[in-house]
Design a protein around this motif. Structure first.
Motif: not given
Lengths: 112, 149
Positions: A26, A28, A50, A54-55, A66, A74-75, A77
């Motif tokens: 995530x 952080x 971010x 996102x891009x 999630x 909390x997402x 990636x």
């Protein structure tokens, strides 16, 4: 600590490399891990992180998971199969660029 | 020390008041704020209010909205460039049609009927591509001026 301008172009390869080493991360966690690995030399700004995450997700290189922590989302990636295919070319290009910089500045720096 | 639900609402309220409307970005930033605040409360022994202020300075020194604007830019820049390419190509075709119609009619290569059709095709091409794009650009600039006033 390196300037924001220097870091702009290498943020994507950094994110791709980190996520290829770890299954999911995530935001952080990414900031802290880069800070730790670089010995506090690379501090990723949230304002850059971010939008880039996102891009990359919009381009299909990252997917998200999630997880609810109480009422907070909390997402995480992680790399998609397309994203995994981007890691090696991105790193090769970056390392090649670093070698070129060494050629450009190396001899001059060693004489000073 | 975990951020409580009430404190989380406070963070979410701050992000919304800053103009962050992208839900995904809001979730990311809220979680990031919580992590930084928790680290400040534990590591630097601050209370929530002080930790929140510190987190705002660290995470969104230029305002949270700027992060969303950067995100919008990254997400739309390719589409914007592609749209401009299409409009410029259509614009070129439209102007070329008009020039050909005019010059070939003057030189007698085309008769009035054919050159008129060619000119009409050029005008239509400009009318459906360059004209709406130009007005949309003018509208955006005007709206931007109103927002800044």
């Amino acid at each position: 600590m390196y300037s924001r301008e220097l870091l702009k172009g290498i943020l994507k390869p950094i994110i791709l490399k980190l996520l290829s080493d770890q299954s999911r991360m995530y935001g952080y966690e990414i900031v802290q891990e880069v800070k730790r690995l670089s010995g506090d030399k690379i501090l990723i700004k949230e304002g850059s992180l971010y939008p880039t995450l996102h891009a990359l997700a919009a381009e299909g290189y990252l997917s998200t998971e999630s997880v609810m922590i109480g009422k907070r989302t909390r997402k995480y990636y992680k790399l998609t199969s397309d994203g995994k295919g981007q890691v090696q070319p991105a790193l090769t290009e970056l390392l090649d660029f670093a070698e070129t910089l060494q050629v450009l500045f190396g001899p001059k720096l060693s004489t000073t | 020390m975990m951020v409580t639900d009430d404190q989380l609402f406070q963070i979410q309220g701050f992000l919304m008041s800053e103009g962050v409307s992208n839900v995904g970005l809001q979730e990311d930033l809220a979680d990031h704020f919580c992590c930084v605040i928790e680290q400040c409360m534990e590591g630097e022994d601050l209370d929530f209010d002080d930790a929140f202020k510190l987190a705002q300075q660290r995470i969104t020194p230029d305002g949270a909205k700027e992060i969303e604007e950067d995100l919008d830019y990254l997400l739309t820049i390719k589409k914007k460039i592609m749209l401009r390419k299409v409009v410029y190509v259509f614009g070129f075709i439209g102007v070329l049609n008009l020039l050909l119609a005019f010059s070939m009619y003057i030189s007698g290569i085309l008769n009035a009927e054919v050159s008129g059709l060619l000119a009409m095709a050029g005008i239509l091409t400009l009318a459906i591509s360059v004209l709406p794009f130009s007005f949309y650009q003018m509208y955006q600039r005007s709206a931007q001026r109103v927002r800044e006033a």
